[in-house]
Design an enzyme around this catalytic site. Structure first.
Site, PDB file in Angstrom:
ATOM      1  CE  LYS A  61      -3.757  -2.394   2.396  1.00  0.00           C
ATOM      2  NZ  LYS A  61      -4.707  -2.366   3.537  1.00  0.00           N
TER       3      LYS A  61
ATOM      4  CG  HIS B  55      -4.874  -6.333  -0.478  1.00  0.00           C
ATOM      5  ND1 HIS B  55      -6.078  -6.502   0.170  1.00  0.00           N
ATOM      6  CD2 HIS B  55      -4.929  -7.146  -1.569  1.00  0.00           C
ATOM      7  CE1 HIS B  55      -6.831  -7.366  -0.501  1.00  0.00           C
ATOM      8  NE2 HIS B  55      -6.149  -7.768  -1.569  1.00  0.00           N
TER       9      HIS B  55
ATOM     10  CD  GLU C  49      -8.572  -9.163  -3.651  1.00  0.00           C
ATOM     11  OE1 GLU C  49      -7.379  -9.516  -3.524  1.00  0.00           O
ATOM     12  OE2 GLU C  49      -9.322  -8.955  -2.689  1.00  0.00           O
TER      13      GLU C  49
ATOM     14  CE1 TYR D 187      -9.247  -3.408   0.765  1.00  0.00           C
ATOM     15  CE2 TYR D 187      -8.548  -1.326  -0.159  1.00  0.00           C
ATOM     16  CZ  TYR D 187      -8.259  -2.498   0.521  1.00  0.00           C
ATOM     17  OH  TYR D 187      -6.972  -2.751   0.952  1.00  0.00           O
TER      18      TYR D 187
ATOM     19  CG  ASN E  76      -3.509  -2.586   7.058  1.00  0.00           C
ATOM     20  OD1 ASN E  76      -3.382  -2.057   5.950  1.00  0.00           O
ATOM     21  ND2 ASN E  76      -4.547  -3.313   7.387  1.00  0.00           N
TER      22      ASN E  76
END
Ligand SMILES: Nc1ncnc2c1ncn2[C@@H]1O[C@H](COP(=O)(O)OP(=O)(O)OP(=O)(O)O)[C@@H](O)[C@H]1O
Ligand SMILES: Nc1nc2c(ncn2[C@H]2C[C@H](O)[C@@H](COP(=O)(O)OP(=O)(O)O)O2)c(=O)[nH]1
Ligand SMILES: [Mg+2]
Length: 189
Positions: A48, A154, A165, A88, A151
């Site tokens: 990310k 992914h 995805e 998402y 975080n």
């Protein structure tokens, strides 16, 4: 006379040796095909924007390589709200959805497809819990992050999710089938 259940092939013996041989051959082929299919499981991993900004890309790639997985797709992109809303989609109703999109589009992400035996479940374990406060040391989130909104990485959470995805982020032509010279040393085929 063959009962197939996943890779467990049960031979029920009877008096015809020709049929018995052909059954054994078919069950062997079935086992090999299943083992190869398992070895070709794929997942989507993305570093990310916070992970890219903090120069963690190399260390994250290294963890997947040293575990024994094979990189079959890789790109750096500035993700649009369009692709992120789809990615998402299940979180659309969450209060943090807009801030999640803002954060995910705030800088480049490095998106990867990794292949190997049980790669979806194994990578979730390597990544750790969504909330880094709950992620054990030794996991990527447990080692490199402190807050759920930053975080670092992914990882697809199921095989079905991974397939969706991967299709969302990569045209099929951008994924490479290549032979890993150490493959026979990482799984039993
Ligand atoms: N309470 C929260 N506050 C801020 N951000 C959150 C929160 N919960 C989740 N997020 C963000 O939304 C992302 C998606 O949440 P999800 O529940 O899918 O977690 P995940 O599957 O561990 O993460 P990802 O889908 O990014 O791998 C999280 O990775 C995190 O960046
Ligand atoms: N700001 C904020 N972000 C959140 C919250 N819950 C999840 N997220 C973010 C971080 C997650 O990595 C991301 C995707 O959520 P997820 O798919 O449920 O978890 P995960 O698959 O990333 O572990 O959304 C949350 O409660 N607040
Ligand atoms: Mg998720």
């Amino acid at each position: 006379c063959i009962k197939k259940q996943r890779c467990t092939c049960i031979l029920l013996f009877h008096n015809n040796p020709t049929c018995h041989l052909s059954c054994a051959f078919r069950s062997l082929v079935f086992c090999l095909v299943t083992a190869l299919q398992n070895a070709r499981e794929r997942t989507l991993i993305a570093v990310k924007p916070d992970g890219v900004q903090r120069r963690l890309v190399g260390q994250i790639i290294q963890r997947f390589e040293q575990r024994g997985f094979k990189l079959v797709g890789l790109k750096m992109v500035q993700a649009s709200h369009g692709i992120l809303s789809e990615h998402y989609g299940e979180l659309r109703t969450k209060p943090f959805f807009q801030s999640l999109l803002t954060y995910m589009s705030s800088g480049p992400v490095v998106v990867m497809v990794w292949e190997g035996h049980n790669v979806v479940q194994a990578s979730r374990k390597m990544v750790g819990q969504t909330n880094p406060a709950e992620a054990p040391a030794g996991t990527i989130r447990g080692d490199f992050s402190v807050h759920v909104s930053r975080n670092v990485v992914h990882a697809s959470d199921s095989q079905e999710g991974a397939q969706k995805e991967i299709q969302l982020w990569f045209p099929a032509k951008d994924l490479l089938d290549w032979d890993c010279c150490d493959q026979i040393y990482t799984i039993e085929v």
